[in-house]
Structures are given as structure tokens and as C-alpha cells.
Design a protein around this motif. Structure first.
Motif, PDB file in Angstrom:
ATOM      1  N   ASN A   1       0.827  -1.214   0.000  1.00  0.00           N
ATOM      2  CA  ASN A   1       0.000   0.000   0.000  1.00  0.00           C
ATOM      3  C   ASN A   1       0.863   1.266   0.000  1.00  0.00           C
ATOM      4  O   ASN A   1       0.547   2.237  -0.683  1.00  0.00           O
ATOM      5  N   THR A   2       1.966   1.232   0.739  1.00  0.00           N
ATOM      6  CA  THR A   2       2.835   2.412   0.783  1.00  0.00           C
ATOM      7  C   THR A   2       3.392   2.717  -0.602  1.00  0.00           C
ATOM      8  O   THR A   2       3.332   3.859  -1.085  1.00  0.00           O
ATOM      9  N   ALA A   3       3.888   1.669  -1.283  1.00  0.00           N
ATOM     10  CA  ALA A   3       4.439   1.873  -2.631  1.00  0.00           C
ATOM     11  C   ALA A   3       3.332   2.321  -3.581  1.00  0.00           C
ATOM     12  O   ALA A   3       3.508   3.246  -4.388  1.00  0.00           O
ATOM     13  N   TYR A   4       2.194   1.683  -3.445  1.00  0.00           N
ATOM     14  CA  TYR A   4       1.082   1.992  -4.333  1.00  0.00           C
ATOM     15  C   TYR A   4       0.603   3.438  -4.140  1.00  0.00           C
ATOM     16  O   TYR A   4       0.362   4.159  -5.110  1.00  0.00           O
ATOM     17  N   GLN A   5       0.496   3.866  -2.880  1.00  0.00           N
ATOM     18  CA  GLN A   5       0.004   5.229  -2.609  1.00  0.00           C
ATOM     19  C   GLN A   5       0.978   6.278  -3.152  1.00  0.00           C
ATOM     20  O   GLN A   5       0.556   7.354  -3.586  1.00  0.00           O
ATOM     21  N   LEU A   6       2.255   5.920  -3.121  1.00  0.00           N
ATOM     22  CA  LEU A   6       3.256   6.836  -3.680  1.00  0.00           C
ATOM     23  C   LEU A   6       2.969   7.066  -5.166  1.00  0.00           C
ATOM     24  O   LEU A   6       2.966   8.200  -5.661  1.00  0.00           O
ATOM     25  N   TYR A   7       2.720   5.971  -5.856  1.00  0.00           N
ATOM     26  CA  TYR A   7       2.396   6.065  -7.281  1.00  0.00           C
ATOM     27  C   TYR A   7       1.053   6.767  -7.489  1.00  0.00           C
ATOM     28  O   TYR A   7       0.938   7.698  -8.290  1.00  0.00           O
TER      29      TYR A   7
ATOM     30  N   ARG B   1      -0.784   8.705  -5.539  1.00  0.00           N
ATOM     31  CA  ARG B   1      -0.990  10.080  -5.060  1.00  0.00           C
ATOM     32  C   ARG B   1       0.028  11.077  -5.593  1.00  0.00           C
ATOM     33  O   ARG B   1      -0.188  12.278  -5.513  1.00  0.00           O
ATOM     34  N   ARG B   2       1.148  10.557  -6.110  1.00  0.00           N
ATOM     35  CA  ARG B   2       2.184  11.491  -6.614  1.00  0.00           C
ATOM     36  C   ARG B   2       2.339  11.401  -8.129  1.00  0.00           C
ATOM     37  O   ARG B   2       2.178  12.387  -8.832  1.00  0.00           O
TER      38      ARG B   2
END
Ligand SMILES: C[S@@+](CC[C@H](N)C(=O)[O-])C[C@H]1O[C@@H](n2cnc3c(N)ncnc32)[C@H](O)[C@@H]1O
Length: 247
Positions: free
Chosen positions: A177-183, A185-186
Motif C-alpha cells: 500500500n505504501t508503494a502503491y500510494q506513492l504512485y 498520489r504522486r
């Protein structure tokens, strides 16, 4: 009036505010010419696989003729796949309230039994118990009142007819989820705004996913709307989920 370029309006819309419907209609109308390109680009083409799996879940061979609904049909990719899969025995009615989205896809449906209809999923211009099945791909999250939409779809389905929902979800694994949210949301809002030229539509997207019910909750709300045999499964590490229920 919900101005779709305005950041504060986009945030309120993603949180389900009163302007959601107007925001969504205006934003999709504006990004329509670049919608397909961005879909395939931003998902690395996996969106095609997700749609195929959702269509398979509809199991059209259970009711091989009759009318199928593609709701929040957008640029008609699901409609085309439904018509092709069923070798023209069925008719597809494709409903979307952003007419430019339907227009952007209309060249895909030449000589196919697909009827695009500009209309609102919350008030379908369709008789009760008259359709064999319905599918909504990446649409229900954008509808201003999910429960009313579920009830409305339930109303128009024949007994035994299926509703399939394909929608983004949130990966369960904290690491993924952390890696995914980086992609999500950014990177995605940046690429989305450059390619579409729309300042907020691809910022609205991750926020609307964060505000959408988790998989168990959506299944519960389908049951409350009257659906039986409700099941769901997640795909691609929980990035999307497919829900299915029957009238
Ligand atoms: C993300 S697009 C999905 C398009 C298509 N189903 C796909 O798989 O690419 C969401 C669509 O939902 C439509 N939509 C949102 N709320 C709606 C409503 N209440 N009635 C009809 N269409 C709606 C928007 O206009 C937009 O075209």
C-alpha cells in the motif's frame, strides 16, 4: 456550480459532497478525449485484464440473449467487449451522464448491438425487471449516492440477473500500500494533469478511492440493496476488486 478545475471542489467531491455529481460530470466531459490513453498508460495496460475478468464474472452464458447494461459506460470499452463476447445475441445499453465520454467511444461500436444512452444511473430510463445483467466498471465510486444506485440497478434486473462491479480498492499489505500510494498520489496526478490538461481530475481519483467503501462494506451494502449470493475477490494485490450479486 461545481467548477471541476477548482482543487477545493475536487476534494469535496471525492469526499461525497453535494457537488459530487456536477464535478464528476464536468471533469469526465473535459478529459474524455484523453481518457482511453490515460487509462492504458497509467495502469500499464492492466485495465484491459481487469475489465475482461469482470465481464467473465457476469457469466453471460447464463442468460445468452436479452439486454445487458453497461453503467457509467464512459468510452464504451466494456460495451464493446460484451457485444463481441456474446456474438451479437444480446443488446447492450450503455448509460453515462457525461455525453462527451460516450461520443469519444462511439466509433468503437459501429455495427455492434450497443445503444449509448445519455442518462443518470440514479434514475435509469428502463422498465423494472427487464435486463439480463448489468456491469459497472470504475463507475460506482463516482456516483453521488452508491446505495440509491445499487437499488436502482436491482430494480431493473430480471430475477437471477447479475450485477458485477469492478472498482479500485486499497491494498491490504502495508508495504504494498505504501508503494502503491506513492504512485497513486504522486505520479498518477502529475502524469494525468499533464496529459489530460485537467488540473484536478487525477487528484480526485486517489481521493475518491480512499473514500470508497472497503470490499466487505460494499458487499454489505449490495445485500442491503436486495442482492443475494454476493461475493467479491480482489485482483492485482488488492488494487482492484470485483463484486458480484444477483437479484
Ligand atoms: C472512470 S469512468 C469509467 C468508464 C468506463 N466504465 C471504463 O471502464 O473505463 C466513470 C464514468 O462514470 C460516469 N458517471 C458517474 N456518475 C454517473 C451517474 N450518476 N450516471 C451516469 N454516469 C455516471 C462518468 O461520467 C464517467 O464517464
Amino acid at each position: 456550480m461545481a467548477r471541476s478545475g477548482d482543487e477545493a471542489t475536487a476534494i469535496r467531491a471525492a469526499e461525497g459532497g453535494a457537488e459530487k455529481s456536477a464535478y464528476v460530470r464536468e471533469a469526465f466531459s473535459s478529459i474524455a478525449p484523453r481518457y482511453d490513453l490515460l487509462n492504458h498508460l497509467l495502469s500499464f495496460n492492466i485495465d484491459r485484464v481487469w475489465r475482461r475478468k469482470a465481464i467473465a464474472t457476469l457469466a453471460m452464458d447464463r442468460k445468452p440473449s436479452g439486454t445487458y447494461l453497461d453503467l457509467c459506460a464512459g468510452t464504451l470499452d466494456v460495451s464493446v467487449a460484451l457485444a463481441d463476447l456474446n456474438r451479437f445475441a444480446c443488446r447492450v445499453v450503455a448509460v453515462d451522464f457525461a455525453e462527451p465520454m460516450l461520443r469519444a467511444g462511439v466509433s468503437k461500436i459501429l455495427r455492434k448491438p450497443v445503444a449509448p444512452v445519455a442518462g443518470d444511473v440514479l434514475s435509469l430510463p428502463i422498465a423494472s425487471a427487464s435486463v439480463a445483467g448489468a456491469i459497472v466498471a470504475f463507475g460506482i465510486r463516482n456516483v453521488s449516492d452508491v446505495d440509491s444506485a445499487l437499488s436502482e440497478v436491482h430494480r431493473v434486473l430480471e430475477p437471477g440477473g447479475r450485477l458485477v462491479i469492478l472498482e479500485f480498492s486499497t491494498p491490504r499489505s502495508p508495504l504494498i500500500n505504501t508503494a502503491y500510494q506513492l504512485y497513486f498520489r504522486r505520479v498518477l496526478p502529475l502524469v494525468g494533469s499533464v496529459v489530460s490538461g485537467h488540473p484536478t481530475a487525477y487528484r480526485y481519483l486517489p481521493r475518491s478511492v480512499a473514500n470508497f467503501p472497503v470490499m466487505e462494506e460494499l458487499a454489505r451494502r449490495m445485500r442491503v440493496a436486495g442482492f443475494s449470493r454476493v461475493k467479491w475477490r480482489s485482483l492485482t494485490l488488492g488494487i482492484v476488486a470485483i463484486h458480484v450479486g444477483e437479484r
